[in-house]
Design an enzyme around this catalytic site. Structure first.
Site, PDB file in Angstrom:
ATOM      1  N   ASP A   1      -4.183  15.906  -2.000  1.00  0.00           N
ATOM      2  CA  ASP A   1      -4.192  14.459  -1.824  1.00  0.00           C
ATOM      3  C   ASP A   1      -5.309  13.811  -2.655  1.00  0.00           C
ATOM      4  O   ASP A   1      -6.430  14.321  -2.699  1.00  0.00           O
ATOM      5  CB  ASP A   1      -4.428  14.176  -0.329  1.00  0.00           C
ATOM      6  CG  ASP A   1      -4.173  12.734   0.047  1.00  0.00           C
ATOM      7  OD1 ASP A   1      -3.041  12.274  -0.128  1.00  0.00           O
ATOM      8  OD2 ASP A   1      -5.124  12.078   0.531  1.00  0.00           O
TER       9      ASP A   1
ATOM     10  N   HIS B   1       6.496   9.404  -0.369  1.00  0.00           N
ATOM     11  CA  HIS B   1       6.311   8.663   0.883  1.00  0.00           C
ATOM     12  C   HIS B   1       5.418   7.428   0.710  1.00  0.00           C
ATOM     13  O   HIS B   1       5.146   6.735   1.692  1.00  0.00           O
ATOM     14  CB  HIS B   1       5.689   9.601   1.924  1.00  0.00           C
ATOM     15  CG  HIS B   1       4.326  10.063   1.517  1.00  0.00           C
ATOM     16  ND1 HIS B   1       4.106  10.876   0.425  1.00  0.00           N
ATOM     17  CD2 HIS B   1       3.100   9.795   2.021  1.00  0.00           C
ATOM     18  CE1 HIS B   1       2.823  11.085   0.283  1.00  0.00           C
ATOM     19  NE2 HIS B   1       2.185  10.443   1.251  1.00  0.00           N
ATOM     20  N   ASP B   2       4.914   7.200  -0.493  1.00  0.00           N
ATOM     21  CA  ASP B   2       4.036   6.047  -0.733  1.00  0.00           C
ATOM     22  C   ASP B   2       4.711   4.939  -1.542  1.00  0.00           C
ATOM     23  O   ASP B   2       4.076   3.931  -1.842  1.00  0.00           O
ATOM     24  CB  ASP B   2       2.782   6.497  -1.502  1.00  0.00           C
ATOM     25  CG  ASP B   2       1.891   7.401  -0.664  1.00  0.00           C
ATOM     26  OD1 ASP B   2       1.851   7.217   0.568  1.00  0.00           O
ATOM     27  OD2 ASP B   2       1.240   8.285  -1.243  1.00  0.00           O
TER      28      ASP B   2
ATOM     29  N   ASP C   1       0.229  20.141   2.282  1.00  0.00           N
ATOM     30  CA  ASP C   1      -0.505  18.983   1.799  1.00  0.00           C
ATOM     31  C   ASP C   1      -1.955  19.174   2.231  1.00  0.00           C
ATOM     32  O   ASP C   1      -2.227  19.362   3.420  1.00  0.00           O
ATOM     33  CB  ASP C   1       0.079  17.724   2.456  1.00  0.00           C
ATOM     34  CG  ASP C   1      -0.073  16.488   1.604  1.00  0.00           C
ATOM     35  OD1 ASP C   1      -1.173  16.284   1.069  1.00  0.00           O
ATOM     36  OD2 ASP C   1       0.898  15.721   1.508  1.00  0.00           O
TER      37      ASP C   1
ATOM     38  N   GLU D   1      -2.307  15.025  -6.613  1.00  0.00           N
ATOM     39  CA  GLU D   1      -1.853  13.629  -6.590  1.00  0.00           C
ATOM     40  C   GLU D   1      -2.819  12.799  -7.423  1.00  0.00           C
ATOM     41  O   GLU D   1      -4.008  12.701  -7.089  1.00  0.00           O
ATOM     42  CB  GLU D   1      -1.815  13.087  -5.165  1.00  0.00           C
ATOM     43  CG  GLU D   1      -1.214  11.690  -5.132  1.00  0.00           C
ATOM     44  CD  GLU D   1      -1.632  10.832  -3.942  1.00  0.00           C
ATOM     45  OE1 GLU D   1      -0.973   9.823  -3.684  1.00  0.00           O
ATOM     46  OE2 GLU D   1      -2.637  11.168  -3.281  1.00  0.00           O
TER      47      GLU D   1
HETATM   48  C1  GLC Z   1      -2.428   9.623  -0.549  1.00  0.00           C
HETATM   49  C2  GLC Z   1      -1.259   9.797   0.373  1.00  0.00           C
HETATM   50  C3  GLC Z   1      -1.100   8.558   1.173  1.00  0.00           C
HETATM   51  C4  GLC Z   1      -2.359   8.335   1.967  1.00  0.00           C
HETATM   52  C5  GLC Z   1      -3.592   8.314   1.062  1.00  0.00           C
HETATM   53  C6  GLC Z   1      -4.845   8.425   1.832  1.00  0.00           C
HETATM   54  O1  GLC Z   1      -2.207   8.634  -1.475  1.00  0.00           O
HETATM   55  O2  GLC Z   1      -0.106  10.119  -0.354  1.00  0.00           O
HETATM   56  O3  GLC Z   1       0.012   8.593   2.006  1.00  0.00           O
HETATM   57  O4  GLC Z   1      -2.280   7.138   2.672  1.00  0.00           O
HETATM   58  O5  GLC Z   1      -3.578   9.409   0.182  1.00  0.00           O
HETATM   59  O6  GLC Z   1      -4.994   9.721   2.344  1.00  0.00           O
END
Ligand code: GLC
Length: 532
Positions: free
Chosen positions: A202, A326-327, A100, A265
């Site tokens: 990310d 995980h979100d 990641d 993402e």
């Molecule tokens: C992404 C991650 C998340 C995090 C955010 C800020 O959305 O998946 O878990 O809180 O970025 O880095």
């Protein structure tokens, strides 16, 4: 489509949230040694790649998504030597490792930020997004943080505000600065040289912000229950056209190596999402497709979403599908345990690369978190709206022993109360379990390439049903999913006579199929047409 198939096209990706996967050193938090202990399970399951959420040094304000050093490992998780060992052992099992990478922001404890905030004229003064206050002394514009409140934080030393799309402990880097780009590409190179197979990037659509810092417009769909962070549209602080130039630089770097990939993402509507494939091979290999996470669990809506997505893909764009991460709330909690088998079938038979979230193969549910157990800063900042992500991050349920086989210590988040029954060991013993369904589907994709990479064609099976054909090199597979609790008869209209390759009940293998097929409530099947 690409001529030669790449590993990330026909493979299955498995997401590991490292704090919650396996505790190897007995501190109640998962780590790299723990992941190594469980590689045989992942190999048995048959996944082709693991994506590990951030493992870098971090003050953990956002559980690793606030990085204070991009080229090391947090001591909680282990050392660089542990990482190399994990990489070697994964590769020895034919499994790829995706890291990641968090380029949009650092931790406020990163040495770059310490330097940047120290004065207005230091060497890194423009590595972050600094702006003078508005004439009234307030924030420079109306941009909001995705974690609540203003996106701007005042810094008394510089007498300026810095922008943070997430927590104030996560200042955004200034990606318009070539020196920032170079430094981050160097960090990627560090891991590529070590042998990682790719990156999950990310919030990649956040990297570049509007040059003129224009005010964001109101969100016409806003209501208080959504959380104040959604009061405005993110028109000017995300998805800016110049983001594609910096992605192209990352892609160029990856292309210097063999077989590496990046998945971005991106939470955007489909027509915007597909622009991240880039033109002329300059984009991410896979822009994460989160449609199944965001939409209602309804066959007609899913059919439309698949069709729109397939139609929107550029010629070289490889599709991908995600059910959980995980979100977001766990799939078993969103749709109910009785439909998790349908979800497994859907994820693993749609055209494109599937990403599977740890524990979903067991049917793990969201774990209730009492107010005193909350860890997630999102829940702390905007309590009571159901935004908290802790419920989907509970420890992996390995067995029915102490700490569910995750840890002998008190785990950092509570265990699911169902672990004595819902755990990998128990489900591995039951040949009809959800876990075995996942495993069988993953293995079927190896056996029947049409499932992984064949063409997709919708099949009208009737209301409350979803059907599609996957075809490749003489293989013709019909997937049928009954989204209704009641039995349904599917009329195959004499289009095939074959046999059931797999039913989600795992009890009808080899059953011959002729003109009609009776499906149980919430049953799904893969029918091999032309098989005898
Ligand atoms: C992404 C991650 C998340 C995090 C955010 C800020 O959305 O998946 O878990 O809180 O970025 O880095």
């Amino acid at each position: 489509m690409l001529n030669k198939l790449q590993w990330w096209q026909d493979g299955v990706v498995y997401q590991i949230y490292p704090r919650s996967f396996m505790d190897g050193n007995g501190d109640g938090i998962g780590d790299l040694a723990g992941i190594r202990q469980r590689l045989d399970y992942l190999a048995w399951l048959g996944v082709d790649a693991i994506w590990i959420s951030p493992i870098y040094p971090s003050p953990m304000a956002d559980f690793g998504y606030d990085v204070s050093d991009y080229v090391d490992i947090h001591p909680l998780f282990g050392t660089l030597a542990d990482f190399d060992a994990l990489l070697g052992e994964a590769h020895a099992r034919g499994m790829r490792v995706i890291l990641d990478f968090v380029p949009n922001h650092t931790s406020d404890q990163h040495a770059w930020f310490t330097e940047s905030r120290a004065s207005r004229d230091n060497a890194r003064h423009d590595w972050y997004i600094w702006r003078d206050p508005a004439p009234d002394g307030g924030p420079p514009n109306n941009w909001l943080s995705a974690f609540g409140g203003s996106g701007w934080e005042y810094d008394a030393v510089r007498g300026q505000y810095y922008y943070h799309a997430f927590l104030k402990e996560q200042p955004d880097l200034n990606w318009r600065n070539p020196a920032v780009q170079d430094a981050m590409l160097d960090a990627m190179r560090f891991w590529l040289d070590r042998g990682v197979d790719g990156f999950r990037i990310d919030v990649i659509w956040h990297l570049i912000k509007d040059e003129d810092f224009r005010e964001n417009p109101d969100n016409p769909e806003y209501h208080a229950q959504m959380g104040e962070h959604r009061r405005l549209l993110s028109t000017y602080n995300t998805d800016r056209p110049e983001v594609h130039d910096v992605i192209a630089r990352m892609r160029e770097l990856l292309d210097e190596y063999d077989d590496r990939m990046m998945v971005g993402e991106i939470y955007l509507p489909v027509e915007r999402l597909v622009t991240y494939y880039g033109t002329g091979g300059r984009g991410v290999h896979l822009p994460f497709n989160f449609q199944l996470i965001g939409m209602a669990w309804d066959p007609a809506l899913i059919r439309t979403a698949i069709d729109q997505y397939e139609a929107a893909l550029p010629p070289h764009g490889w599709p991908n599908w995600v059910l959980g991460n995980h979100d977001n709330h766990r799939i078993a909690s969103r749709i109910g345990p009785e439909q998790t088998r349908l979800a497994a079938l859907l994820l693993l038979t749609l055209r494109g690369t599937p990403t599977l979230y740890y524990g979903d193969e067991l049917g793990m549910c969201d774990v209730p978190i009492s107010p005193d157990q909350v860890q997630d800063p999102l829940e702390k900042n905007m309590p009571g709206l159901g935004l908290g992500r802790d419920p989907a991050r509970s420890p992996m349920q390995w067995d029915d022993g102490i700490g569910a086989g995750f840890s002998h210590a008190t785990p950092w988040l509570p265990l699911g109360a169902d672990y004595p029954r819902v755990n990998a060991e128990a489900l591995a013993r039951d040949p009809y379990s959800l876990l075995h369904l996942y495993r069988k589907l993953i293995h079927l994709r190896d056996e029947w390439s049409a499932l992984a990479v064949g063409s997709y064609r919708g099949f009208s099976a009737g209301p409350r049903l979803l059907g599609y054909l996957r075809e490749r090199e003489g293989q013709r597979l019909l997937v049928l999913l009954n989204f209704d609790a009641a039995q349904q008869v599917v009329d195959l209209g004499g289009m095939l006579s074959g046999k059931i390759l797999l039913s989600t009940t795992l009890k009808r293998d080899g059953e011959p199929v002729a003109s009609t097929l009776l499906l149980d409530g919430y049953e799904g099947v893969i029918v091999c047409a032309d098989c005898t």
